[in-house]
Write a protein that holds these residues in place. Structure first.
Motif, PDB file in Angstrom:
ATOM      1  N   TYR A  97       0.779  -1.270   0.218  1.00  0.00           N
ATOM      2  CA  TYR A  97      -0.107  -0.128  -0.108  1.00  0.00           C
ATOM      3  C   TYR A  97       0.898   1.127  -0.042  1.00  0.00           C
ATOM      4  O   TYR A  97       1.757   1.385   0.650  1.00  0.00           O
ATOM      5  CB  TYR A  97      -0.992   0.112   1.308  1.00  0.00           C
ATOM      6  N   ARG A  98       0.959   2.176  -0.835  1.00  0.00           N
ATOM      7  CA  ARG A  98       1.496   3.312  -1.174  1.00  0.00           C
ATOM      8  C   ARG A  98       0.721   4.483  -0.640  1.00  0.00           C
ATOM      9  O   ARG A  98      -0.380   4.747  -1.237  1.00  0.00           O
ATOM     10  CB  ARG A  98       2.103   3.369  -2.260  1.00  0.00           C
ATOM     11  N   ALA A  99       1.132   5.633   0.065  1.00  0.00           N
ATOM     12  CA  ALA A  99       0.740   6.691   0.381  1.00  0.00           C
ATOM     13  C   ALA A  99       1.723   7.908   0.277  1.00  0.00           C
ATOM     14  O   ALA A  99       2.780   7.551  -0.089  1.00  0.00           O
ATOM     15  CB  ALA A  99      -0.061   6.859   1.730  1.00  0.00           C
ATOM     16  N   GLU A 100       1.537   8.810   0.387  1.00  0.00           N
ATOM     17  CA  GLU A 100       2.160  10.157   0.614  1.00  0.00           C
ATOM     18  C   GLU A 100       3.168  10.303   1.622  1.00  0.00           C
ATOM     19  O   GLU A 100       2.773  10.426   2.689  1.00  0.00           O
ATOM     20  CB  GLU A 100       1.354  11.758   0.901  1.00  0.00           C
ATOM     21  N   GLY A 101       4.441   9.866   1.146  1.00  0.00           N
ATOM     22  CA  GLY A 101       5.439   9.716   2.183  1.00  0.00           C
ATOM     23  C   GLY A 101       5.648   8.668   2.768  1.00  0.00           C
ATOM     24  O   GLY A 101       6.526   8.556   3.691  1.00  0.00           O
ATOM     25  N   ALA A 111      16.326  -6.476  -2.510  1.00  0.00           N
ATOM     26  CA  ALA A 111      17.264  -5.562  -3.075  1.00  0.00           C
ATOM     27  C   ALA A 111      16.445  -4.984  -4.612  1.00  0.00           C
ATOM     28  O   ALA A 111      17.263  -3.739  -4.949  1.00  0.00           O
ATOM     29  CB  ALA A 111      18.502  -6.426  -3.438  1.00  0.00           C
ATOM     30  N   ASP A 112      15.668  -5.724  -5.297  1.00  0.00           N
ATOM     31  CA  ASP A 112      15.199  -5.063  -6.478  1.00  0.00           C
ATOM     32  C   ASP A 112      13.867  -4.075  -6.032  1.00  0.00           C
ATOM     33  O   ASP A 112      13.333  -3.583  -7.127  1.00  0.00           O
ATOM     34  CB  ASP A 112      14.790  -6.139  -7.312  1.00  0.00           C
ATOM     35  N   GLY A 113      13.517  -3.962  -4.828  1.00  0.00           N
ATOM     36  CA  GLY A 113      12.402  -2.831  -4.621  1.00  0.00           C
ATOM     37  C   GLY A 113      10.954  -3.607  -4.614  1.00  0.00           C
ATOM     38  O   GLY A 113      10.050  -3.057  -4.627  1.00  0.00           O
ATOM     39  N   ASP A 128      16.678   2.336   2.163  1.00  0.00           N
ATOM     40  CA  ASP A 128      17.239   3.578   2.247  1.00  0.00           C
ATOM     41  C   ASP A 128      16.347   4.745   2.040  1.00  0.00           C
ATOM     42  O   ASP A 128      16.633   5.691   1.898  1.00  0.00           O
ATOM     43  CB  ASP A 128      18.114   3.615   0.911  1.00  0.00           C
ATOM     44  N   GLY A 129      15.127   4.556   2.241  1.00  0.00           N
ATOM     45  CA  GLY A 129      14.044   5.075   2.536  1.00  0.00           C
ATOM     46  C   GLY A 129      13.246   5.542   0.974  1.00  0.00           C
ATOM     47  O   GLY A 129      12.602   6.589   0.869  1.00  0.00           O
ATOM     48  N   ARG A 130      13.681   4.931   0.081  1.00  0.00           N
ATOM     49  CA  ARG A 130      13.265   5.295  -1.215  1.00  0.00           C
ATOM     50  C   ARG A 130      11.598   5.202  -1.511  1.00  0.00           C
ATOM     51  O   ARG A 130      11.177   5.596  -2.329  1.00  0.00           O
ATOM     52  CB  ARG A 130      13.792   4.203  -2.297  1.00  0.00           C
ATOM     53  N   HIS A 149      13.788   4.615   8.858  1.00  0.00           N
ATOM     54  CA  HIS A 149      12.684   4.490   7.728  1.00  0.00           C
ATOM     55  C   HIS A 149      11.711   3.558   7.904  1.00  0.00           C
ATOM     56  O   HIS A 149      10.961   3.324   6.763  1.00  0.00           O
ATOM     57  CB  HIS A 149      13.569   4.367   6.469  1.00  0.00           C
ATOM     58  N   ILE A 150      11.850   2.901   8.980  1.00  0.00           N
ATOM     59  CA  ILE A 150      10.920   1.679   8.916  1.00  0.00           C
ATOM     60  C   ILE A 150      10.425   1.551  10.385  1.00  0.00           C
ATOM     61  O   ILE A 150      10.991   1.872  11.382  1.00  0.00           O
ATOM     62  CB  ILE A 150      11.747   0.240   9.030  1.00  0.00           C
ATOM     63  N   VAL A 151       8.958   1.183  10.447  1.00  0.00           N
ATOM     64  CA  VAL A 151       8.296   0.907  11.742  1.00  0.00           C
ATOM     65  C   VAL A 151       7.748  -0.446  11.568  1.00  0.00           C
ATOM     66  O   VAL A 151       6.985  -0.718  10.611  1.00  0.00           O
ATOM     67  CB  VAL A 151       6.934   1.969  11.773  1.00  0.00           C
ATOM     68  N   LEU A 152       7.876  -1.088  12.756  1.00  0.00           N
ATOM     69  CA  LEU A 152       7.607  -2.607  12.826  1.00  0.00           C
ATOM     70  C   LEU A 152       6.548  -2.592  13.761  1.00  0.00           C
ATOM     71  O   LEU A 152       6.705  -1.944  15.192  1.00  0.00           O
ATOM     72  CB  LEU A 152       8.802  -3.496  13.483  1.00  0.00           C
TER      73      LEU A 152
END
Length: 202
Positions: A97-101, A111-113, A128-130, A149-152
């Motif tokens: 799921y992608r959102a703003e930021g 490694a390939d995203g 790296d926060g991409r 850059h990560i929340v568990l």
């Protein structure tokens, strides 16, 4: 989950970070609740490694398929036939799921995203926060952990920890008590990195 939903803001869109199934005493009720919220547009249910494992077990034929299904808590609890309608539904679950930021996925990105349902340390150590801040579950912790850059957010609800909701926009955490089982004390639950739990970021 019902208790947590009762205390979350009613208008928030919920993101279930996977592994809604395969643990706990009321798996079908949990699945049905998450699916109904998703159908009504109130939630997004992301696929976790447990959902993927059930999908694969249901797709397998012959003796190997039988053995794979016997190894699934969901099948043991609700039966093979009751699981069949879920095969199509679980196949529809997105991986990210992608959102703003920020974004959410079950375990992280390779490694390939690409979303990886079983990745752990290699993602935690190299991301790296991409994709912005990434909210993940998959690995139970004693508390919600915020890294650069990560929340568990998996806090081992099914093992006696808490069920946690995290809001990326406000950094707020809301929690309720998880399954209280005297044979699974909360202090021991998240120590094993392979354990899975339930997550609901808001």
């Amino acid at each position: 989950m019902v208790q947590l939903l009762d205390v979350l803001p009613q208008n928030d869109h919920l993101i279930f970070c996977g592994d809604v199934i395969n643990r706990g005493p009321q798996i079908e009720a949990c699945m049905t609740l998450a699916w109904d919220l998703m159908r009504r547009g109130h939630a997004t249910w992301l696929r976790g490694n447990h959902e993927q494992s059930l999908i694969e077990a249901l797709a397998m034929g012959g003796h190997a398929g039988e053995l794979a299904r016997q190894d699934q808590d969901t099948v043991q609890q609700i039966g093979n036939q009751q699981c069949r309608p879920w095969q199509v539904r679980l196949n529809q679950l997105p991986l990210v799921y992608r959102a703003e930021g920020w974004s959410a996925t079950h375990a992280g990105f390779n490694a390939d995203g690409q979303p990886d349902l079983s990745i752990r340390e290699s993602f935690w150590e190299s991301y790296d926060g991409r994709f912005g801040r990434v909210v993940i579950g998959h690995t139970p912790r004693f508390r919600v952990e915020r890294h650069q850059h990560i929340v568990l957010i998996d806090t081992g609800a099914v093992y006696g920890g808490k069920l946690s909701a995290y809001c990326p926009e406000t950094d707020q955490v809301i929690q309720v008590e998880g399954l209280q089982d005297p044979e699974q004390p909360a202090t021991n639950a998240p120590e094993a990195a392979h354990l899975q739990g339930d997550q609901v970021p808001c």
